[in-house]
Design an enzyme around this catalytic site. Structure first.
Site, PDB file in Angstrom:
ATOM      1  CE  LYS A   1      38.882  64.993 -11.004  1.00 54.14           C
ATOM      2  NZ  LYS A   1      38.712  66.751 -11.177  1.00 54.14           N
ATOM      3  CG  HIS A   2      38.147  62.591  -5.706  1.00 58.75           C
ATOM      4  ND1 HIS A   2      38.954  62.032  -5.895  1.00 58.75           N
ATOM      5  CD2 HIS A   2      39.248  64.183  -6.350  1.00 58.75           C
ATOM      6  CE1 HIS A   2      39.666  61.905  -6.440  1.00 58.75           C
ATOM      7  NE2 HIS A   2      39.721  63.719  -6.598  1.00 58.75           N
TER       8      HIS A   2
ATOM      9  CG  HIS B   1      30.648  62.290   8.866  1.00 58.20           C
ATOM     10  ND1 HIS B   1      29.199  62.683   9.888  1.00 58.20           N
ATOM     11  CD2 HIS B   1      31.292  63.540   9.536  1.00 58.20           C
ATOM     12  CE1 HIS B   1      28.746  63.509  10.281  1.00 58.20           C
ATOM     13  NE2 HIS B   1      30.745  64.154  10.483  1.00 58.20           N
TER      14      HIS B   1
ATOM     15  CE  LYS C   1      10.065  20.774  -3.971  1.00 55.49           C
ATOM     16  NZ  LYS C   1       9.596  20.799  -4.640  1.00 55.49           N
TER      17      LYS C   1
ATOM     18  CG  ASN D   1      31.605  70.872   9.080  1.00 56.18           C
ATOM     19  OD1 ASN D   1      30.028  70.934   9.560  1.00 56.18           O
ATOM     20  ND2 ASN D   1      32.483  71.420   9.586  1.00 56.18           N
TER      21      ASN D   1
END
Length: 530
Positions: free
Chosen positions: A281-282, A530, A70, A424
């Site tokens: 936390k973090h 990670h 259109k 780890n």
């Protein structure tokens, strides 16, 4: 070079989201701006009593092929792309009877909403806009003369500018609108291309990967005050921070959002029929627990590390109730995130004005596919979300001693938690609650020692005689490269071990487990984070 003030005499309007469009078009008409429109938009404006030219008057062709064709015509694109100060362009417009279009108002077919609603393949295909993006890009390219509006939220700013400049728009506003227009089509195409990639039966990554989103919130700063930041939402709908309604509290920060997402994804790992609480936390958990009630789950999660919980994020997998809300307000907490909260709980939390309460409306599916994206210098790392899950029938017992029922339950719980702990990762758990967590260490044995030390600290805080890790199980996110990490866990008092296996020293690790009288299972699935 963007010209300064340009008058607006004609506007082409074609929108799928018609919120506010009648009021906006009415204001344009009152400024003697001619309205041109298409299909349903033209019908909406006409019903509102506005005089509207159908786009077919510009193209000489009717709307055809179920609306697929259109606006793809020189009568439209010539009017958008012609440079007003270019004599050659003006001559072409005169020769071919092309009329200038000074403003384009387009929001695209709702592909993202269709995808989020679970639309099937054919429905998603039909909601891919073609003419809209083509017009938007044309108008944005010619922003020296044309204003392009892709967001209904910009209606007010445009009308204010027209009023201030006697029916004209500034070059700076047109340039800003053009930037948003290109970002919008980029995000739109990113959603489509990523959806298409998911439809392909292939394990290879696409040659091009596009990502896009819309600003949900401008943030005061990023991880640190000298960094700018914003929170963008895009891609398929997933319950969490992106869907959450902030009921109360201070504005969320960059770190709040990052930690809150980590917390909510963690509790989503737990079975839906049991209450689960995670304190973060973090981006690392300092306590996680499941229990028959949310109050008990919170209490057990807090017990794992009450010191680190100060100023943390609390995530729940079920509705926040009054009893739990009362206990939560006894410690300093930054954010609570839950699928819902009852009225009494909301009132209790409301007494802590700075405490942020986020309600998501649901829980994310931990098994759902999706993308995990991270930036590196000059590029992006893109992988599938870690949606791997271990079930009991996947466990392989490798020791002489078989785990008992309680140990099996705790091992599965601990391994799910370890998936959300930075590598780890070592997680001690007992009776459906973490009792010691070691995160983000360069050596796995250091993580094991930290987790054991945390369990001793928690026992002292709870006035208990022995470390909480005594009689617990331990989960490791990756294999034990040496037996020392497992021996450290055994010295902490664990009775059973769950780990992926796959080390060249597996025999040595298994022998150490047998010597310590431990039961050990391997999962053959690693959960590095990670």
């Amino acid at each position: 070079m963007v010209s300064s003030l340009r008058p607006v005499s004609r506007a082409l309007i074609s929108v799928s989201d018609k919120d506010g469009i009648v009021d906006f078009a009415t204001a344009l008409a009152e400024k003697n701006i001619e309205l041109v429109s298409t299909g349903g938009t033209a019908e909406t404006l006409s019903k509102a009593g506005l005089t509207v030219r159908d786009v077919s008057e510009l193209t000489g062709y009717p709307d055809m092929m179920d609306g697929r064709v259109k606006t793809l015509h020189p009568g439209v694109h010539g009017g958008l792309l012609a440079i007003r100060d270019n004599e050659t362009h003006q001559a072409a417009m005169t020769e071919h009877n092309i009329q200038p279009i000074d403003m384009l108002v387009v929001n695209l077919y709702p592909f993202e909403k269709t995808l989020a609603a679970g639309g099937d393949f054919d429905k998603c295909i039909e909601n891919i806009d073609i003419g809209g993006p083509a017009m938007i890009r044309a108008a944005a390219k010619n922003h020296g003369d044309v204003a392009v509006i892709v967001d209904n939220q910009d209606f007010t700013a445009v009308l204010e500018a027209l009023a201030e400049h006697d029916g004209k728009l500034t070059g700076s506003l047109r340039k800003s609108l053009a930037q948003k227009a290109y970002a919008r089509t980029a995000a739109y195409d990113a959603a489509i291309s990523n959806w298409f990639a998911d439809q392909l039966d292939t394990s290879t990554e696409p040659d091009y990967r596009s990502l896009g989103g819309r600003l949900k919130q401008s943030l005061r700063y990023g991880e640190n005050p000298h960094q700018n930041a914003g929170f963008y939402v895009g891609g398929p709908k997933r319950f969490g921070v992106a869907t959450a309604e902030q009921i109360q509290g201070k504005e969320l920060s960059f770190n709040n959002i990052n930690d809150t997402n980590a917390a909510f994804e963690l509790v989503a790992e737990m079975d839906a029929d049991i209450a689960a609480c995670a304190i973060i936390k973090h981006a690392n958990p300092c306590g996680v627990a499941t229990a028959a009630s949310m109050l008990e789950a919170f209490a057990n999660a807090l017990k794992c590390d009450p010191v680190s919980a100060f100023g943390g994020i609390i995530a729940l997998n079920k509705t926040l109730d009054a009893e739990t809300a009362t206990e939560v307000t006894n410690i300093f907490t930054e954010v609570i995130i839950a699928p819902d909260a009852d009225e009494e709980a909301r009132a209790i939390i409301g007494e802590k004005k700075n405490l942020r309460l986020l309600l998501t409306g649901g829980m994310p599916d931990p098994a759902e596919a999706g993308l995990d994206v991270r930036t590196v210098s000059g590029g992006l790392l893109v992988q599938n979300r870690d949606n791997g899950r271990i079930s009991r029938d996947m466990l392989q017992v490798v020791t002489k001693r078989q785990p008992d029922e309680r140990e099996l339950e705790d091992m599965l719980f601990a391994f799910r938690v370890a998936k959300h702990v930075k590598s780890n990762a070592i997680v001690y758990a007992k009776n459906g609650a973490t009792v010691g967590i070691g995160a983000g260490q360069m050596s796995r044995i250091d993580s094991a020692r930290i987790a054991a030390s945390k369990s001793e600290d928690a026992a002292k805080a709870a006035a208990e005689d022995e470390a909480l890790a005594k009689g617990s199980v331990v989960a490791s996110d990756a294999f034990f490269p040496f037996a020392d990490g497992l021996i450290s866990a055994a010295q902490a008092g664990v009775t059973a071990v769950i780990q992926p296996g796959g080390s060249i020293r597996d025999d040595e690790v298994i022998a150490a487990a047998d010597e310590a009288g431990l039961a050990m299972v391997v999962t053959n699935m690693r959960h590095f984070k990670h």
